[in-house]
Design a protein around this motif. Structure first.
Motif, PDB file in Angstrom:
ATOM      1  N   ALA A 291      37.656  38.844  38.914  1.00 61.07           N
ATOM      2  CA  ALA A 291      38.315  40.152  38.963  1.00 61.07           C
ATOM      3  C   ALA A 291      39.438  40.147  39.996  1.00 61.07           C
ATOM      4  N   GLU A 292      40.439  40.967  39.763  1.00 59.01           N
ATOM      5  CA  GLU A 292      41.604  41.021  40.658  1.00 59.01           C
ATOM      6  C   GLU A 292      41.345  42.005  41.799  1.00 59.01           C
ATOM      7  N   ILE A 293      40.367  41.665  42.605  1.00 54.40           N
ATOM      8  CA  ILE A 293      39.914  42.581  43.650  1.00 54.40           C
ATOM      9  C   ILE A 293      40.967  42.825  44.734  1.00 54.40           C
ATOM     10  N   PRO A 294      41.669  41.811  45.235  1.00 55.69           N
ATOM     11  CA  PRO A 294      42.702  42.114  46.231  1.00 55.69           C
ATOM     12  C   PRO A 294      43.725  43.136  45.738  1.00 55.69           C
ATOM     13  N   ARG A 323      30.047  35.995  50.765  1.00 51.53           N
ATOM     14  CA  ARG A 323      30.718  34.708  50.943  1.00 51.53           C
ATOM     15  C   ARG A 323      31.581  34.377  49.716  1.00 51.53           C
ATOM     16  N   LEU A 324      31.016  34.569  48.520  1.00 52.13           N
ATOM     17  CA  LEU A 324      31.783  34.301  47.300  1.00 52.13           C
ATOM     18  C   LEU A 324      33.005  35.211  47.200  1.00 52.13           C
ATOM     19  N   ALA A 325      32.805  36.487  47.481  1.00 50.59           N
ATOM     20  CA  ALA A 325      33.927  37.423  47.402  1.00 50.59           C
ATOM     21  C   ALA A 325      35.043  37.034  48.363  1.00 50.59           C
ATOM     22  N   HIS A 329      38.855  34.392  45.986  1.00 54.52           N
ATOM     23  CA  HIS A 329      40.188  34.982  45.846  1.00 54.52           C
ATOM     24  C   HIS A 329      41.252  34.250  46.664  1.00 54.52           C
ATOM     25  N   LYS A 330      40.816  33.419  47.602  1.00 51.52           N
ATOM     26  CA  LYS A 330      41.778  32.750  48.480  1.00 51.52           C
ATOM     27  C   LYS A 330      42.616  31.707  47.737  1.00 51.52           C
ATOM     28  N   ALA A 331      42.035  31.084  46.716  1.00 55.82           N
ATOM     29  CA  ALA A 331      42.772  30.045  45.987  1.00 55.82           C
ATOM     30  C   ALA A 331      44.052  30.598  45.368  1.00 55.82           C
ATOM     31  N   SER A 337      43.747  36.524  52.455  1.00 60.28           N
ATOM     32  CA  SER A 337      43.239  37.566  51.561  1.00 60.28           C
ATOM     33  C   SER A 337      41.719  37.651  51.682  1.00 60.28           C
ATOM     34  N   MET A 338      41.178  38.827  51.475  1.00 57.18           N
ATOM     35  CA  MET A 338      39.728  39.054  51.511  1.00 57.18           C
ATOM     36  C   MET A 338      39.120  38.478  52.785  1.00 57.18           C
ATOM     37  N   ASP A 339      39.650  38.894  53.923  1.00 60.47           N
ATOM     38  CA  ASP A 339      39.114  38.433  55.214  1.00 60.47           C
ATOM     39  C   ASP A 339      37.704  38.975  55.413  1.00 60.47           C
ATOM     40  N   ALA A 340      37.018  38.438  56.408  1.00 58.65           N
ATOM     41  CA  ALA A 340      35.604  38.746  56.612  1.00 58.65           C
ATOM     42  C   ALA A 340      35.355  40.230  56.849  1.00 58.65           C
ATOM     43  N   LYS A 341      36.224  40.890  57.616  1.00 48.69           N
ATOM     44  CA  LYS A 341      36.017  42.317  57.879  1.00 48.69           C
ATOM     45  C   LYS A 341      36.138  43.127  56.584  1.00 48.69           C
TER      46      LYS A 341
END
Length: 442
Positions: A291-294, A323-325, A329-331, A337-341
């Motif tokens: 999914a295009e979450i970012p 962890r997966l989320a 998306h980083k690739a 993108s989708m940093d830990a916070k």
């Protein structure tokens, strides 16, 4: 009960992202005070929990779970969605009985609490939903749940294919029995499975009933390209466009997956206040897509996280979903993108916002429900600890085995990694007996 948690590292997940070492004072179901040192209250406490050297977080909020499917873990591997449903999941759900739904739910609840989840949005099967609600009530878990609704479709087992009037009648009966129980800990949602399984009449009735009772509608949408093709063939338009066409796209609607959205559908979701739940583990295992979450987050769409069901994951662990989320998306979108916070917020306040419960749960603040988890990070896989960002430690290094204590509504339901509301050995034994019975019945 007056309870004091002393000197934990508190990640509040409030709007200011405050974190500090301090205390939390709880009276009954709610947090009353948080501060650097509330030791003066200790003499008034009925109970004191020592938090020194540990991390205190809001309990995780999973926004898409199927408790009725936990018994099917390991029995539907390596299939795409429609084959997974038609060849494995639907026949298994059709074989359920009252006892098997109860133990399937209990098995899932035990795993959820053990891994720090305190609230779920759950979708059951067609039959015996009362049994799942009974398990939720006994366990102490916070849940929005509902009977799945299926009055249409090909290759659906007879025991799952309902008459429209009967599906609606049973759903309303369950709502009137369970919605708001235990001071709102248990709530009801209408759960049409997805457009492929529902007539337009049923969906329109659900629309009206949801408005009448002011409850959520929880369904799947745009999970798989084949599913979208079926909807287009039958209804003449894409999933979200169709749901909007019949008046279901509104702030009460929660859509699981939303992988294959076009520009018009993204606009509808944003403009109509529809909520989305991201299930990365399930989506990868069923090869449904990413999914295009970012992008959805950049459009200020509310997105939560969920494990989905055990047979398409194969666990219900929020640490794995976080962890997966964060990673998948980083690739495409880059390492920042989708940093830990951001991901931890999706698992807590983000989930609360999806469920419309942001004033009650999702952060550690005075006045909110005392749904809390305490994590012990004193282990090899979480060290060194010196000057390491706590969000990073939680999302990238911590595992469910690090969850030590869980409170829901101010009640301790897990302590020293032991369940206080569940009989683990009985649940494990009866789960095996139940799945054996279901397989014979198929």
């Amino acid at each position: 009960m007056k309870l004091l948690i002393k000197q934990a590292h508190i990640l509040t997940m409030n709007s200011a992202d405050e974190q500090f070492i301090g205390d939390v004072w709880i009276e009954g179901q709610r947090i009353v005070h948080i501060g650097a040192d509330l030791g003066a209250l200790e003499k008034q406490a009925d109970r004191v929990l020592q938090g020194a050297g540990k991390v205190l977080l809001p309990g995780f909020v999973q926004t898409h779970v199927h408790l009725c499917q936990t018994l099917f873990r390991g029995r539907a591997d390596d299939l795409e969605l429609m084959d997974w449903l038609r060849n494995r999941i639907w026949p298994l759900e059709a074989s359920h009985d009252e006892e098997s739904v109860y133990y399937s739910a209990m098995l899932g609840i035990g795993e959820l609490i053990r891994s720090g989840t305190t609230t779920i949005l759950d979708m059951e099967t067609v039959n015996y939903t009362d049994s799942a609600f009974r398990a939720i009530a006994e366990s102490g878990l916070r849940a929005i749940s509902g009977k799945v609704m299926m009055d249409h479709g090909d290759n659906v087992p007879d025991r799952l294919l309902e008459r429209t009037d009967e599906s609606l009648r049973q759903s309303v009966e369950l709502l009137e029995k369970w919605n708001g129980l235990d001071d709102g800990r248990i709530q009801y949602a209408f759960c049409p499975r997805f457009v492929v399984s529902c007539t337009e009449r049923l969906l329109k009735e659900v629309r009206d009933l949801s408005a009448h009772y002011d409850v959520r509608v929880h369904t799947h949408a745009s999970e798989n390209r084949g599913e979208i093709e079926l909807v287009e063939q039958e209804r003449g338009m894409r999933n979200v466009v169709y749901l909007d066409h019949i008046g279901l796209a509104n702030p009460r609607l929660i859509l699981a997956h939303c992988i294959w959205l076009d520009e018009e559908e993204k606009r509808i979701i944003r403009d109509k206040g529809v909520k989305v739940t991201h299930c990365p583990g399930s989506n990868l295992k069923l090869a449904s897509g990413i999914a295009e979450i970012p992008e959805l987050l950049s459009r200020e769409i509310h997105v939560g996280l969920g494990a989905d069901g055990a047979p398409c994951n194969n666990n219900l662990d929020m640490f794995q979903e976080m962890r997966l989320a964060a990673l998948i998306h980083k690739a495409e979108h880059g390492p920042t993108s989708m940093d830990a916070k951001t991901v931890l917020r999706m698992a807590t306040m983000g989930g609360a916002e999806v469920l419309g419960m942001e004033s009650e749960i999702g952060s550690i603040e005075p006045g909110k429900r005392a749904d809390l988890i305490m994590i012990d990070l004193n282990d090899f896989h979480t060290f060194p600890s010196y000057d390491v960002d706590m969000y990073s430690r939680i999302v990238y290094s911590t595992t469910r085995g690090d969850v030590e204590t869980v409170l829901i509504d101010g009640k301790v339901v897990l302590e020293n990694k032991r369940h206080l509301t569940l009989d683990k050995q009985r649940i494990l034994k009866e789960s095996d007996r139940s799945i054996k019975r279901l397989i014979k019945r198929m």
